[in-house]
Design an enzyme around this catalytic site. Structure first.
Site, PDB file in Angstrom:
ATOM      1  N   THR A 248      43.482  40.166  33.369  1.00 46.95           N
ATOM      2  CA  THR A 248      42.355  40.759  34.058  1.00 46.95           C
ATOM      3  C   THR A 248      41.090  40.234  33.390  1.00 46.95           C
ATOM      4  OG1 THR A 248      41.489  42.810  34.976  1.00 46.95           O
ATOM      5  CG2 THR A 248      42.304  42.941  32.716  1.00 46.95           C
TER       6      THR A 248
ATOM      7  N   HIS B  36      43.675  48.158  34.628  1.00 45.43           N
ATOM      8  CA  HIS B  36      42.243  47.953  34.407  1.00 45.43           C
ATOM      9  C   HIS B  36      41.532  49.196  34.925  1.00 45.43           C
ATOM     10  CE1 HIS B  36      38.619  44.991  34.903  1.00 45.43           C
ATOM     11  NE2 HIS B  36      38.175  46.227  34.851  1.00 45.43           N
TER      12      HIS B  36
ATOM     13  N   CYS C 213      34.831  48.923  31.330  1.00 43.12           N
ATOM     14  CA  CYS C 213      36.204  49.242  31.734  1.00 43.12           C
ATOM     15  C   CYS C 213      37.168  49.005  30.567  1.00 43.12           C
ATOM     16  CB  CYS C 213      36.643  48.356  32.896  1.00 43.12           C
ATOM     17  SG  CYS C 213      35.650  48.544  34.377  1.00 43.12           S
TER      18      CYS C 213
END
Lengths: 206, 155
Positions: free
Chosen positions: B17, B40, B23
């Site tokens: 990711t 994520h 995040c």
């Protein structure tokens, strides 16, 4: 405004017009600052789920320089100015009146020049909005981040908004066409959801 | 892998990711079975969102979900261990005093969700002010965290 997805076409048109006036003034300020003609795109309005926000530059990992400011006063929200790394370096050279190619990286001086450019552009944008809508708008000091585009954008959206599901932004693109290169930047207006209604009232669109 | 999403894989897979800011990426791995998952997450808890329909948005909902899918592919909960990365604070000087720091809250909520599920947290690369990308090899179990400022770090 309960749901920013419920905006009507005439309201979107009005917001686009407001953004166009702001971006026009900001482009004038930028061209005076660096001495060149700046073109601006027709503003685009994006209303997207946070997870769907697409990278506005080539890839989520592409390095960008981004300047974020809070907007205070009769409207609240933020403005975000995003330059791909190469454009940021060129912009800094022009602001510092250095020859092209003299800066290889975004050092302290270059960063300070970009922050200043963000400051001037955002102030010009907010001044134009203030005049047009009869409102008082004040910018905060700027904050600069140089990092992967996806990281910078998601942080700018997530950290400060009161609506953590949808992003509402009005996006204008600045393009400086020099002889062989193209300096590109994006200007985003991120009004808080409550301020959208105030903007529409100010331009008398219901 | 997209934002607010997750994936489960086995031997031969690579999960990644890109461009995490505030995040957090959650890596779960059962080394014996070579089965793992990557999530994520976007927000610390559903109270901060109006649309709580996507379980992959929050650590408390995505961790049990990933565990179930990993078990279906042969992982055993008692062997699953975790590593996390992300939760940066960018533009930190614009956060008002006493205001919510989403990056820090995401990391704290992720640790809590792992503790609730009884999964030990082996390593983390969290906080600071820089973006990260995560590459998780299901073969070796290695987790590479890349950043523009700090280069690559293996968790």
């Amino acid at each position: 405004m309960d749901d920013i997805r419920a905006l009507k076409p005439n309201q979107l048109d009005a917001l686009r017009e407001v953004a166009n006036i702001g971006a026009g003034h900001a482009a004038t300020a930028l061209s005076q600052m660096i001495g060149g003609t700046i073109m601006i795109s027709v503003p685009r309005i994006n209303v997207q789920a946070l997870e769907d926000v697409s990278p506005m530059v080539a890839s989520p990992e592409e390095p960008v320089a981004a300047v974020l400011l809070h907007m205070f006063g009769d409207l609240t929200g933020r403005t975000l100015l995003v330059f791909p790394r190469d454009s940021a370096i060129r912009l800094a050279e022009m602001m510092l009146r250095r020859p092209q190619g003299s800066s290889k990286e975004l050092g302290e001086l270059e960063q300070s020049a970009i922050k200043e450019a963000g400051n001037i552009l955002s102030s010009a944008y907010m001044n134009a909005l203030s005049d047009f809508m009869g409102m008082m708008l004040l910018p905060s000091p700027p904050s600069l981040a140089i990092d992967m585009s996806a990281a910078v954008l998601s942080s700018a959206y997530l950290q400060f908004t009161s609506d953590r599901d949808f992003v509402f932004c009005v996006e204008s693109e600045f393009i400086l066409q020099e002889s062989e290169e193209r300096l590109r930047g994006l200007f985003l207006l991120l009004p808080d959801p409550e301020s959208l209604q105030a903007m529409l009232r100010a331009v008398r669109v219901s | 892998m997209r934002v607010a999403d997750y994936a489960v894989g086995a031997r031969g897979d690579m999960l990644s990711t890109l461009g995490l800011g505030s995040c957090v990426a959650i890596v779960l791995y059962d080394a014996d079975a070579a089965v793992g998952g990557l999530a994520h997450i976007l927000l610390p808890d559903a109270a901060l969102a109006r649309d709580a329909g996507n379980p992959a948005k929050f650590p408390s909902t995505v961790v049990p979900l990933m565990l179930r899918e990993m078990q279906a592919r042969g992982a055993r909960q008692s062997r699953v261990r975790a590593r996390i990365a992300g939760g940066a604070s960018m533009f930190a000087n614009l956060i008002p005093k006493g205001g919510v720091n989403v990056g820090e809250r995401n990391v704290a909520a992720t640790r809590a969700a792992l503790a609730d599920a009884g999964i030990p947290l082996d390593a983390e690369d969290t906080g600071a002010d820089h973006g990260r990308s995560v590459f998780f090899s299901l073969d070796s179990g290695s987790v590479e965290v890349r950043s523009l400022k700090r280069g690559t770090r293996v968790l």
